[in-house]
Design an enzyme around this catalytic site. Structure first.
Site, short mmCIF file in Angstrom:
data_model
loop_
_atom_site.label_atom_id
_atom_site.label_comp_id
_atom_site.label_asym_id
_atom_site.label_seq_id
_atom_site.Cartn_x
_atom_site.Cartn_y
_atom_site.Cartn_z
N GLN A 26 -36.41 -33.28 89.35
CA GLN A 26 -35.29 -33.87 88.49
C GLN A 26 -35.84 -34.54 87.22
OE1 GLN A 26 -33.49 -35.74 92.28
NE2 GLN A 26 -31.59 -35.48 90.95
N HIS B 88 -33.66 -29.49 95.83
CA HIS B 88 -34.01 -29.56 94.17
C HIS B 88 -35.65 -28.87 94.05
CE1 HIS B 88 -31.16 -31.88 92.29
NE2 HIS B 88 -31.34 -32.91 93.32
N GLY C 116 -32.20 -41.02 96.65
CA GLY C 116 -33.46 -39.94 96.56
C GLY C 116 -33.67 -39.44 95.07
N CYS D 54 -25.37 -36.57 93.20
CA CYS D 54 -26.61 -35.98 92.61
C CYS D 54 -26.88 -36.81 91.12
CB CYS D 54 -26.96 -34.66 92.62
SG CYS D 54 -28.33 -34.03 92.15
N LEU D 55 -28.10 -37.43 91.25
CA LEU D 55 -28.26 -38.06 89.64
C LEU D 55 -28.27 -36.96 88.57
CD1 LEU D 55 -30.93 -40.46 90.75
CD2 LEU D 55 -28.66 -40.94 90.20
N HIS E 268 -30.95 -32.03 100.69
CA HIS E 268 -30.72 -32.16 99.36
C HIS E 268 -31.88 -32.16 98.19
CE1 HIS E 268 -28.06 -33.70 96.01
NE2 HIS E 268 -29.00 -34.16 95.43
N GLU E 269 -32.81 -32.99 98.76
CA GLU E 269 -33.99 -33.09 98.03
C GLU E 269 -34.92 -31.77 98.09
OE1 GLU E 269 -33.69 -35.19 95.93
OE2 GLU E 269 -32.43 -36.88 96.89
O1 GNR Z 1 -28.08 -41.01 95.10
C1 GNR Z 1 -27.77 -39.68 95.70
N1 GNR Z 1 -26.95 -39.90 96.55
C2 GNR Z 1 -26.58 -39.01 97.54
C3 GNR Z 1 -25.35 -38.91 98.18
C4 GNR Z 1 -25.26 -38.22 99.18
C5 GNR Z 1 -25.96 -37.10 99.43
C6 GNR Z 1 -27.21 -36.93 98.54
C7 GNR Z 1 -27.50 -37.80 97.76
S1 GNR Z 1 -28.97 -37.73 96.75
C8 GNR Z 1 -28.55 -38.56 95.39
C9 GNR Z 1 -29.75 -38.56 94.60
C10 GNR Z 1 -30.34 -37.40 94.03
O2 GNR Z 1 -29.64 -36.58 93.28
N2 GNR Z 1 -31.40 -36.88 94.45
O3 GNR Z 1 -31.60 -35.83 94.35
NI NI Z 2 -29.79 -34.67 93.75
#
Ligand code: GNR
Ligand code: NI
Length: 165
Positions: free
Chosen positions: A51, A138, A46, A92-93, A134-135
């Protein structure tokens, strides 16, 4: 297509609240394409526009094993359906290399717009439910590390700083 730079914790611009998209034109379409390319390159499931330092409410996602099920959510909203929560090891990236357990509502309805501005809704469980929350965090300027203890969060911040030095 272009690969975009991903902001990393604790970059202050990750804290900016994103604005709703109001115009569905070529520039939004280009942003979406660039976000998919950036997410694929980084091997993420995601990516929120926040980001890549674009503070508009745009999310791309692909949680499929074959990485062939692209999902786009513009101006997303969620409604929690069940009181139950799902603990999940999140990464998270923007916090590269760290995984910690976060508990979130396990079952939500997502309402959003697609690339053309058409509304749709879908029910989400499991990883899809985790990932959309999670997104959306952000887009609000929140990161998964905000749910951890101050001690854990500070350890992560210091290790990232060391890695970059
Ligand atoms: O790549 C991602 N893996 C992930 C694993 C578990 C819960 C959420 C994520 S999202 C993350 C990519 C990211 O940072 N999205 O904002
Ligand atoms: Ni993230």
């Amino acid at each position: 297509m272009a690969r975009l730079d991903i902001l990393e914790y604790p970059h202050p611009r990750l804290r900016i609240k994103a604005e709703p998209v109001t115009v569905f034109d070529e520039s939004i379409s280009q942003l979406i394409d660039d976000m998919f390319e950036t997410m694929a390159e980084a091997q993420g499931i995601g990516l929120a526009a926040s980001q890549v330092d674009v503070h508009q409410r745009v999310i791309v996602m692909d949680i499929s094993d074959e990485r062939d099920e692209p999902r786009i959510y513009i101006n997303p909203e969620i409604e929690v359906l069940e009181p139950g929560t799902l603990p999940y090891d999140e990464g998270c990236l923007s916090v590269p290399g760290f995984y910690e357990t976060v508990e979130r509502p396990a079952n939500v309805i997502i309402r959003a717009l697609d690339r053309d501005g058409n509304a749709f809704e879908e029910e989400a469980v499991g990883l899809l439910a985790v990932c959309i929350q999670h997104e959306i965090d952000h887009l609000e300027g929140r990161l998964f590390v905000d749910y951890l203890s101050p001690l854990k969060r500070d350890r992560i911040r210091k290790k990232l700083k060391k890695q970059r030095a």
